[in-house]
Structure formats: C-alpha cells, structure tokens
Design an enzyme around this catalytic site. Sequence first.
Site, mmCIF file in Angstrom:
data_model
loop_
_atom_site.group_PDB
_atom_site.id
_atom_site.type_symbol
_atom_site.label_atom_id
_atom_site.label_comp_id
_atom_site.label_asym_id
_atom_site.label_seq_id
_atom_site.Cartn_x
_atom_site.Cartn_y
_atom_site.Cartn_z
ATOM 1 N N LYS A 169 -8.021 14.143 4.995
ATOM 2 C CA LYS A 169 -7.227 12.911 4.963
ATOM 3 C C LYS A 169 -6.156 13.064 6.019
ATOM 4 O O LYS A 169 -6.000 14.154 6.582
ATOM 5 C CB LYS A 169 -6.608 12.677 3.580
ATOM 6 C CG LYS A 169 -5.874 13.891 2.992
ATOM 7 C CD LYS A 169 -5.388 13.627 1.571
ATOM 8 C CE LYS A 169 -6.419 13.894 0.505
ATOM 9 N NZ LYS A 169 -6.493 12.877 -0.529
ATOM 10 N N ARG A 170 -5.413 11.994 6.344
ATOM 11 C CA ARG A 170 -4.318 12.140 7.291
ATOM 12 C C ARG A 170 -3.403 13.276 6.842
ATOM 13 O O ARG A 170 -3.217 13.511 5.641
ATOM 14 C CB ARG A 170 -3.532 10.824 7.383
ATOM 15 C CG ARG A 170 -4.266 9.757 8.161
ATOM 16 C CD ARG A 170 -4.514 10.165 9.589
ATOM 17 N NE ARG A 170 -3.290 10.188 10.335
ATOM 18 C CZ ARG A 170 -2.950 9.301 11.271
ATOM 19 N NH1 ARG A 170 -3.784 8.312 11.581
ATOM 20 N NH2 ARG A 170 -1.804 9.392 11.906
ATOM 21 N N HIS A 188 0.798 -1.236 0.000
ATOM 22 C CA HIS A 188 0.000 0.000 0.000
ATOM 23 C C HIS A 188 0.825 1.279 0.000
ATOM 24 O O HIS A 188 0.265 2.368 0.149
ATOM 25 C CB HIS A 188 -0.918 0.064 1.219
ATOM 26 C CG HIS A 188 -1.973 -0.987 1.253
ATOM 27 N ND1 HIS A 188 -3.247 -0.791 0.776
ATOM 28 C CD2 HIS A 188 -1.935 -2.254 1.715
ATOM 29 C CE1 HIS A 188 -3.957 -1.895 0.962
ATOM 30 N NE2 HIS A 188 -3.173 -2.795 1.528
ATOM 31 N N THR A 194 -8.536 6.705 -1.776
ATOM 32 C CA THR A 194 -9.882 6.174 -1.950
ATOM 33 C C THR A 194 -10.929 7.261 -1.709
ATOM 34 O O THR A 194 -12.051 7.160 -2.212
ATOM 35 C CB THR A 194 -10.146 4.969 -1.016
ATOM 36 O OG1 THR A 194 -9.627 5.275 0.275
ATOM 37 C CG2 THR A 194 -9.481 3.719 -1.544
ATOM 38 N N LYS A 248 1.118 14.284 1.175
ATOM 39 C CA LYS A 248 -0.243 14.600 0.722
ATOM 40 C C LYS A 248 -0.417 16.108 0.467
ATOM 41 O O LYS A 248 -1.406 16.549 -0.102
ATOM 42 C CB LYS A 248 -1.267 14.127 1.749
ATOM 43 C CG LYS A 248 -1.306 12.601 1.907
ATOM 44 C CD LYS A 248 -2.288 12.178 2.985
ATOM 45 C CE LYS A 248 -2.243 10.704 3.329
ATOM 46 N NZ LYS A 248 -2.947 9.845 2.341
ATOM 47 N N LYS A 274 -14.742 8.488 -3.390
ATOM 48 C CA LYS A 274 -15.950 8.814 -2.619
ATOM 49 C C LYS A 274 -16.506 10.178 -3.003
ATOM 50 O O LYS A 274 -17.723 10.353 -3.151
ATOM 51 C CB LYS A 274 -15.646 8.779 -1.107
ATOM 52 C CG LYS A 274 -15.291 7.389 -0.598
ATOM 53 C CD LYS A 274 -14.670 7.402 0.799
ATOM 54 C CE LYS A 274 -13.982 6.058 1.047
ATOM 55 N NZ LYS A 274 -13.101 6.067 2.233
#
Length: 824
Positions: free
Chosen positions: A556-557, A363, A667, A562, A671
């Site tokens: 998100k985290r 992952h 992911t 990111k 969504k």
Amino acid sequence: AWTKHQVSGFKDKDEFESEVVRHVETTLARSMFNCDESAAYSAASLAFRDRLILEWNRTQQRQTFADSKRVYYLSLEFLMGRALDNAMLNIGLKDVAKSGLSELGFRIEDIIEQEHDAALGNGGLGRLAACFLDSLASLNYPAWGYGLRYRYGIFKQEIIDGYQVEVPDYWLDFNPWEFPRHDVTVDIQFYGYVHKVQDESGRFVSRWEGGETVKAVAYDVPIPGYDTPSTNNLRLWSSKAASGEFDFQKFNNGEYESSVADQQRAETISAVLYPNDNLERGKELRLKQQYFWVAASLYDIVRRFKKSKRAWREFPDQVAIQLNDTHPTLAIVELQRILVDLEGLEWDEAWNIVTATFGYTNHTVLPEALEKWPVGLFQHLLPRHLQIIYDINLFFLQSVERKFPGDRDLLRRVSIIEESQPKMVRMAFLAIVGSHKVNGVAELHSDLIKTTIFKDFVNIFGVDKFTNVTNGITPRRWLHQANPRLSALIKSKVGSLDFLKDLTLLNKIELSINDKEFRREWADIKYSNKVRLAKHIKESTGVSVDPSALFDVQVKRIHEYKRQQLNIFGVIHRYLTLKAQSPEERKKAQPRVTIFGGKAAPGYWMAKQIIHLINTVGNVVNNDKDIGDLLKVVFLEDYNVSKAEIITPASDISEHISTAGTEASGTSNMKFVLNGGLIIGTCDGANIEITREIGENNIFLFGNLAEDVEDLRHSHTYGNHQIDPDLAKVFEEIEKGTFGNPHDFASLISAVRDHGDYYLVSDDFRSYIETHALVDEAYKNQEEWITKSITSVARMGFFSSDRCINEYAEGIWNIEPLKTQTKD
Ligand code: 26W
C-alpha cells in the site's frame, strides 16, 4: 450471454484472428511476418475495442432514449490498471482470444503483459473510483465518470541502492482505449475580474471578464460491464491552448517563443498527477487542475441536460453528481454560478437545485489531508467564485445564527472561511454545505467524522444528512481476473459464475468445507500463486524465496499512519530472536517471507526512510547464513494495479495495521481475504466489518482501540513516556549500525522515542509481536488454516462494489438501473 447484442466484431476464434491480422496489416501498417508481442497486443486490443465501440454507442443511445436520471462520478483519480484482460473477461470472449492468439503463435498472458497500466491515481481513492465504474456498468446504471487525462500518471518507482527513485510515467505512446473527441471542447476561463451590470429588467448581474482561456478537449474511455450490454463512458479532459487571435497575432509578429510558451502553459494543466496521498500542499497548479476539470465537466453535464428542454427545477431529477473527496468541490460553486450568472435564476432557487444535485464522500480524517485554499489565491485565479463562496458562507452562517442564536464560537468553527492568517477556504465545509448527503467509507470512519471533524455540522443539519457506505471491490478484476483458478474452483461448487454478479452466492462454498478434494485444490491454488510470486520476486529483486514459507504481505502507499515502520521493527525483532536461538531451537521456527511494496510521495521524508530501512534490513537478513530460509525480507519496486493482481492471490497473511481511527476503510484488506489470504490488522476502517462478516476466529486483530488513541497521545506528551523494552532493543540494534549507517534512520526512531509517538508504534508493539506468534502457530496447523481461509472467502459477499454502488444509488443518487433486454 447477451447474444441479442452480439452483432459486432467476431463470434469465434477464426473471426478474431482475421480481425487481429487486419489490424496488424492495415491499422498498424505492419506485416504479420514481423508481428511481435507488442504489435499483437495492439491488434488484439483494437479488435476488442471495435466491439466495445458498438456496444458503447448503443448504450449511450439507450440512455438518451430512456431519458432517465444519470449519475456523474467526479474523481481527480481513476486508477484503472490494464484494460485488455478486463475487456475480454467482461465481454466474455477471453477463451476465444486465447485460442486465436495461440494459433497466431502467442501466449495470451504475454500479450496481456504488454499493456502499460493506466495509473491515473495514487492509491485507495483512485482504485475505488475504478471499481465503481466497473460496478456501475455491470449493474446497468446510466453513469459517467469525469476526470483528467494526465500525460504522466503516478511516477514509476525504482529502488536504487535501497532508495526510492522516481521516474516519470509517460503512458500515452500508444493507448487504444481512448478516443479523442476533438469536437467536444470547452473554453475554460481563469483570472480576470468581476463587474456588476444591469440587465434589461434592471436586475444586477455579475460578469466575469478578462483573464485567460484554456481549451478542454474530451477523451473518452469505454467501460464495459460484466456480462451486460452496458458500456459506459469515462470522459477525461486534456488541456490545450485556446488558439485565439492573440496567439496568432503573436506568431505573425514573430513572437514564436512566447506563443509556444502560452501553449505549453496551457498544456501544463493536465500534464501530471499530483503524487501526494493524504497530504495537501496548496499548489496553484493543483487548484487550476481542479477548476479546469470541474468547469469542463459541468459544462458538459449542463449541455446534456439542456437538450431535454426541461425546466431547471427538474435538474436534480435528471442529474446526480458525486464528489469523490473534496477535490471537485468547486463544482458546487460553478453550478451556482452557471444558474445565477448565466441562466438568470434567483439565488435561492439555484441553491436548492445545487444542494439537491450533489453528494460528497469523505475519504480521510487526517488533518493534513483536508483541503484548504488561501483566499488570496482564489481571488486571483477565480474572482467570481470567491464572491459566490462568500455569499454561500453568509447565507449559511445566517441560518446557523437563526438556529443557535448568539453562539459566536460555533460560527467561527463552522465558517467556510477560516479567519486565519492568511484566510483560507475550507473545502470540506463547502462540500458539506453544498450537498444533500455526506458519507464516510466504513462504519467506524463514518461514525468518527460525525463525532470529530464534522460534529458541528451534524448539529446544524441533523444526523440524517450523514451516512455510511462501506467500500467494496469488484470481484471481476480482484477474483476472476487476478485468480482464475480460484474463480473456477468456486464456480465448480456454486454451479455457475453467478457469484461474480451476486457475491453473496460465495456462501455456498462453506457447504464444501469438509470436501477433501476441494480443500486440496484450494491449497494447491494458493501454492501455485505463491510460486508465481516467488518467480516474480526472483526476477525483480534477485532474492530466492521458498514458496512453502508463510508469505506475509504489506502492500500500500507508504505512510506513517499505515505503519510500515511497525512491520519492519517487528521483522527486526524476529531476526534478533532467531539470531539469539540455538540451531536446534531455530528448527522449530515457522519460515517466513515478509513482502513490502508501495510508493512514498516524493517529498515525504519519513516514508522514504521507511523504504530505505526495509531494504537495508533485507540486505542483512537475506544474506545471513544462520537464518537461511527462516526469514526473507523483500521490497517489491513499483507497486501498482497489475502487480497487485499477482501479489494479492499469493498472500498467506497480509497486514492492515494502521493506528486505530486513521485508515478510513482500506480496500486491499477486502481483496486479500477474497483471495483466501488471512489478515492481521488493527480495529480500524473496514477491518472491523470484515471481522463482523467472517467471524473473529478468522482474523488476527491486535492493538489499541480508536477510542483510546487520544488519551494515549496525551499521556505520551504529558506523562512519562516509556517505550516497549523489545522495541528499545530493536532501536539499539539499528543504532549499532547492524543495518547500515544509523544516522539514516535517526528520525524514524526519534519519532517514536522522542517526539510523542503520534502513531502509537510502541503502544501496539507488544500486542503486534504476540499476535504474529499466534499467526505462526496457526499456520503450522495447515488444516485449520485452510478452514479459516475457505470460511472467510465464503463470507465476503458483502464487500462487492456492486452492493456498495446499489447503496449509493438508493440512498444518495435516487437512480435506477436501466432496463435492458433480458438475457437469454
Ligand atoms: C489533497 C491531497 C490528498 C490526496 C488524496 C488528500 C487525500 C487523498 C485521498 C482522499 C486519500 C485516499 O486515497 N484515501 C483512501 O480512500 C480509500 C477509499 O475510500 C480508503 O479505503 C482509504 O482508507 C483511504 O486512505
């Protein structure tokens, strides 16, 4: 719809009500006169639980009777969120519950909100496991999940004075969704020593003896499928002191404290979820968690197999085990140990069984996330396992030597033991060598692992061992449950709710793209979801936002890769631009609300600085009279699954802006699009496949490509690194103290300006700002925007976790759904 199975529990609202009353009065021992929302939640859950139990027992009996192959999904994280709403929808009795609760004087939404999230996970990996369980049950696959029953899930995040504060998440006070199985226990051994003895036939066998023992107790969680008779099982292990004679003696000798200390030490193993996401810290307790969980699960799996009285070589025909990242890799070693040491198989025969059984999903490619454990720690904690790892490595390296004679550098590179100081066990390499398939989670990611971190293994094992299974999400929770009005509108066009089982049916709504009423309703649903989020923002942060502004979301985290820092620097740039404009010019600007949410790992300094900067920027911008509703910046505290269910349907645009090549899949991007939001993103992870599916007119892509990242990094270090002039202005403003003490943000700035800008924030800044300008323009044309939104949703069928699970079942597990009675 599967009435043949509907024999248990209630069939209408009156029966449901009487079940609720019965549980309030008997199970909870309360009177209906003082039944508050919390008691009503408990009783409603117990009523649904009763129904699940019967389906669950039948499913297990059916699976045992069919005696077909089962898949076991081993994951250290299951980020389940709430269970009641999901159970009601999957069983198909939410309407019944709604009217029953209403007659008892409750609003179903208030009752649903009483539930504490089951937050046994960090982020993407844990939520993926939860979506997979939903799909496995909904598709009637005989499947079990195995995990740990943490007493504390991911911490709760509070924002105090703009800083993250972590609060423990004690969630087990009342949990109707778990069943303790005090009769299902396994003794797990740690430490001790190994010696060789000769058995009757003169063969040398290894015995692992001494050390200490901890008891694993099973807790089972029923997983209902959507509109199927299947209710699968998630088995979570809890640690307990093995109440041996030793403790008892201590106790009798008056050594109370020490006997209690032993007990507490045992219970510590399953006490808390490690809150790191994508960062490996090498803690002994974490390795203990991993072995504890893996050993208990394998004992359970082997015990079940042995009941069938089959020959060992048939094990892989009955059992598939999927490793969710490297966290359960010890299962490979443990199965080899069981087969060789305990069951007396020859090494090669055992190893063939092991490799045919396991599949490994990777992952992440981030080097700091790859698990490595010091050999010394293994030697101490799991001495026999270390020997087996050395043997696995020896035979593996011998096979490499046969294939590539004399390539000593290759042997060094692929060795499971890294010859460093101290020596380390490389878990990803062990997982590859011990599995028959290795997969990444999106096309780009699967290509990257083949050409970078696992390149040598492609040469050794051949390319067919490596495959891709692009992630997916369950449309039950992420469309039907989170966005009931949108689901109902889609139903009116598709003709039924069948799209929840075959998401490709969404393409039918594209036929209605010019239907005025449909478009109006589509827009109205988005607006009311934004009103709901605005209300939540007001309640939780005190900030008022205008629901007709463009809602721009990044949840998100928090992680440098990111790039929430890119987002907040962009926000500052927007603020400075607005400030520099005349009131006349400003009137032309598109009003925007930028919404952030996400947790930082408690020890991740940079991530915490990012949170702090977002909050201080919000403070300044939100109180600036010149700006008013043109720009608001909010940080929503404690982002979790149930908050995601409110936030996701309310975005106009969401941000998926990782440095190209760093986000394995993502992911939440799926969504958001499934809920009619557009996305701005880099060419990374699943963004690429989303673009392929929905069309490039319907997504805002920007930034450098993965293939150019290495060269750019090189040029930062060895060239003359010039940062973007607009970004430099942003830094100047921060350093002036406009957003509080500049000292607090010094390392955020210097990471970009002085330390090589590893995540390419400056390189992508220009194109990021320009692309946001395109977003503003596009949003002004609401009709165009709605067309993009509908078209995108229509083309999202590919991203159902059902498609994803079917790919695993066919390409990796070789299992088939259980035939169940046909529906009527
Ligand atoms: C050992 C510390 C640690 C903990 C968690 C290392 C790595 C992890 C996870 C593998 C991190 C994770 O959640 N990865 C995410 O997995 C999602 C599901 O496949 C992907 O969508 C995300 O892109 C990926 O970051």
